[in-house]
Design a protein around this motif. Sequence first.
Motif: not given
Length: 246
Positions: A135-142
């Motif tokens: 999987k690709v684990r993204l940390f996103v500032l939303t």
Amino acid sequence: MTKATNNGSAVARKPGSNESGIIVLDEIHQLDNIDIDTEVATMVENIPPSLVRIRIDHSPSGRHRMFIDSGESYDPENDDQVDVPNNVFTGIVVYSQTVSALWVEGEQIPRYSAIDGKVTSGVGSEIHAAQAKDKVRLFVLTFLNSKPLLVVFNLSPTSIKHWRNHVQRLARSKAPAIAVITRFSLDDIQRNSYRWAEVNCSVERVVSQEELDVAMSLRDECRQTFGVISDQDFDDPGDRLKEEDN
């Protein structure tokens, strides 16, 4: 135990609970001599952080659902799952990792796991490594509620290609991912009798200087903090093998 009157009869209920028996935690805020924010921060400081997650519910009818999973709490007013409007959300990808694991249903830890190719458990298990799911684990500032919020968004194997294509296009444009707002949306895919959603990625706009400063500070924190794979990273349907399939 206190007594509450209901239609002329006495009903026993616990202190700090409402008529339905649900504990009313709002009463905590009426207590003196306690700094609630400090106490909560101290309470969880030695526990691995649990961030809000963006998840996808795949539907065989094509009515897929993207939602915010805040995790369970004891507050009955807290809705731990909130739909993302129109199945679209935007944010700054602060940090990304490729996470791999072979996890069998019913087991507490994976038989093999790796982050960006570096083995974190099951060293020397070449057979398990070959069976691992990526999987690709993204940390996103939303900014879903007009306030900055760092969320985790795991991309399944069928969506990884869209993310990598997005990254390649950014690279050819000399645009770092942390310098743009990425738009995530769902594409309905149907092949034979199977139907699922894939995550599409595109550029919404360039970040502001203020947004970039916040994202850069969070990236350093992510690098130092998130060096392990959580069971929440592999708890979607199909993520774990059944014992008889292993």
